[in-house]
Design a protein around this motif. Sequence first.
Motif, PDB file in Angstrom:
ATOM      1  N   GLY A 151       0.796  -1.206   0.000  1.00 55.42           N
ATOM      2  CA  GLY A 151       0.000   0.000   0.000  1.00 55.42           C
ATOM      3  C   GLY A 151       0.842   1.274   0.000  1.00 55.42           C
ATOM      4  O   GLY A 151       1.983   1.290   0.479  1.00 55.42           O
ATOM      5  N   LEU A 152       0.271   2.345  -0.541  1.00 51.05           N
ATOM      6  CA  LEU A 152       0.855   3.679  -0.515  1.00 51.05           C
ATOM      7  C   LEU A 152      -0.191   4.635   0.026  1.00 51.05           C
ATOM      8  O   LEU A 152      -1.370   4.550  -0.339  1.00 51.05           O
ATOM      9  N   GLY A 153       0.234   5.549   0.909  1.00 48.85           N
ATOM     10  CA  GLY A 153      -0.750   6.450   1.484  1.00 48.85           C
ATOM     11  C   GLY A 153      -0.151   7.738   1.997  1.00 48.85           C
ATOM     12  O   GLY A 153       1.064   7.947   1.983  1.00 48.85           O
ATOM     13  N   ILE A 154      -1.037   8.617   2.450  1.00 54.70           N
ATOM     14  CA  ILE A 154      -0.642   9.888   3.056  1.00 54.70           C
ATOM     15  C   ILE A 154      -1.323  10.014   4.414  1.00 54.70           C
ATOM     16  O   ILE A 154      -2.408   9.479   4.640  1.00 54.70           O
ATOM     17  N   ILE A 155      -0.655  10.726   5.326  1.00 53.76           N
ATOM     18  CA  ILE A 155      -1.165  10.951   6.678  1.00 53.76           C
ATOM     19  C   ILE A 155      -1.019  12.435   6.998  1.00 53.76           C
ATOM     20  O   ILE A 155       0.038  13.029   6.734  1.00 53.76           O
ATOM     21  N   TYR A 156      -2.058  13.036   7.552  1.00 52.13           N
ATOM     22  CA  TYR A 156      -1.996  14.436   7.968  1.00 52.13           C
ATOM     23  C   TYR A 156      -2.447  14.542   9.421  1.00 52.13           C
ATOM     24  O   TYR A 156      -3.576  14.166   9.757  1.00 52.13           O
ATOM     25  N   ASP A 157      -1.549  15.025  10.277  1.00 54.96           N
ATOM     26  CA  ASP A 157      -1.848  15.190  11.699  1.00 54.96           C
ATOM     27  C   ASP A 157      -2.463  16.567  11.937  1.00 54.96           C
ATOM     28  O   ASP A 157      -1.775  17.593  11.824  1.00 54.96           O
ATOM     29  N   ILE A 158      -3.742  16.579  12.267  1.00 51.54           N
ATOM     30  CA  ILE A 158      -4.425  17.843  12.549  1.00 51.54           C
ATOM     31  C   ILE A 158      -3.972  18.391  13.887  1.00 51.54           C
ATOM     32  O   ILE A 158      -3.677  19.580  14.042  1.00 51.54           O
ATOM     33  N   THR A 159      -3.923  17.519  14.903  1.00 57.92           N
ATOM     34  CA  THR A 159      -3.394  17.855  16.219  1.00 57.92           C
ATOM     35  C   THR A 159      -2.496  16.709  16.670  1.00 57.92           C
ATOM     36  O   THR A 159      -2.294  15.735  15.947  1.00 57.92           O
ATOM     37  N   LYS A 160      -1.983  16.803  17.876  1.00 55.77           N
ATOM     38  CA  LYS A 160      -1.142  15.738  18.433  1.00 55.77           C
ATOM     39  C   LYS A 160      -1.916  14.438  18.580  1.00 55.77           C
ATOM     40  O   LYS A 160      -1.349  13.348  18.525  1.00 55.77           O
ATOM     41  N   TYR A 161      -3.231  14.541  18.766  1.00 59.41           N
ATOM     42  CA  TYR A 161      -4.037  13.359  19.042  1.00 59.41           C
ATOM     43  C   TYR A 161      -5.008  12.994  17.920  1.00 59.41           C
ATOM     44  O   TYR A 161      -5.723  12.008  18.024  1.00 59.41           O
ATOM     45  N   LEU A 162      -5.059  13.784  16.871  1.00 59.69           N
ATOM     46  CA  LEU A 162      -6.026  13.537  15.799  1.00 59.69           C
ATOM     47  C   LEU A 162      -5.357  13.696  14.443  1.00 59.69           C
ATOM     48  O   LEU A 162      -4.665  14.683  14.189  1.00 59.69           O
ATOM     49  N   GLY A 163      -5.585  12.692  13.580  1.00 62.35           N
ATOM     50  CA  GLY A 163      -5.050  12.757  12.227  1.00 62.35           C
ATOM     51  C   GLY A 163      -6.015  12.128  11.236  1.00 62.35           C
ATOM     52  O   GLY A 163      -6.948  11.407  11.608  1.00 62.35           O
ATOM     53  N   VAL A 164      -5.803  12.394   9.958  1.00 61.66           N
ATOM     54  CA  VAL A 164      -6.594  11.784   8.890  1.00 61.66           C
ATOM     55  C   VAL A 164      -5.632  11.097   7.925  1.00 61.66           C
ATOM     56  O   VAL A 164      -4.449  11.451   7.836  1.00 61.66           O
ATOM     57  N   TYR A 165      -6.143  10.102   7.201  1.00 60.61           N
ATOM     58  CA  TYR A 165      -5.285   9.340   6.300  1.00 60.61           C
ATOM     59  C   TYR A 165      -6.072   8.865   5.090  1.00 60.61           C
ATOM     60  O   TYR A 165      -7.299   8.765   5.111  1.00 60.61           O
ATOM     61  N   ALA A 166      -5.341   8.554   4.039  1.00 61.68           N
ATOM     62  CA  ALA A 166      -5.903   7.938   2.832  1.00 61.68           C
ATOM     63  C   ALA A 166      -4.817   7.055   2.236  1.00 61.68           C
ATOM     64  O   ALA A 166      -3.634   7.407   2.240  1.00 61.68           O
TER      65      ALA A 166
END
Length: 205
Positions: A151-166
């Motif tokens: 798999g290949l993906g991206i991760i974005y950390d909105i805060t220290k405890y919350l992130g989104v990914y695809a």
Amino acid sequence: METRVLLIGGRDKYTSKRNVKFLKRKTGAEFAGYNVNAAAELAYNHYYNNTLCIKPFVNLFYSYVHTDDFIEKGANAADLNVFSNSYNMAETLFGLRVNNGIESKFKWQAELKAYLFLYGRTGDVKAKLKNGLQEMNIKGLENDLFNVIFGLGIIYDITKYLGVYANLNSIVSDLDIKRGFYCNVGANFKFNILQKDFYEKKISN
């Protein structure tokens, strides 16, 4: 060393297809379900020149899967009324993750992992003919014993405890039913971050 405990849930959509050979007809249905999963993971972070993080890992995964009831359409009297059902499954996975290793909000990640089923690989469901009265057991759930996923993906950390990914994944298995591509989009909630080194280097004069 790094340890993680994961709780994952989702809603599923299925497509069922069946050939009724003696009638020379095809029947099938679309139906839904949901899954609840828990996993424990042990991993090791190795940093290379502060540009790459190489992480071998091993994971133990448990799943509870529920499928809703449905009625087939296409073969008239040979259509089945399939009852709702639930399965318990356990599997282990191991693999390697590589990401850009930078302490920034945006990261890319590549992952190669292999799954091995430990329990609940197959299961039967109860059904009856659409116009019949007698229940019967038919072949239901069938999962591959072993599969490999890249798999290949991206991760974005909105805060220290919350992130989104695809991510986008390619899967190869020992059964034809699980070959192809799939994608995941979701959010990560980090309630606690715990890392522990299992060794201590001592220097003596």
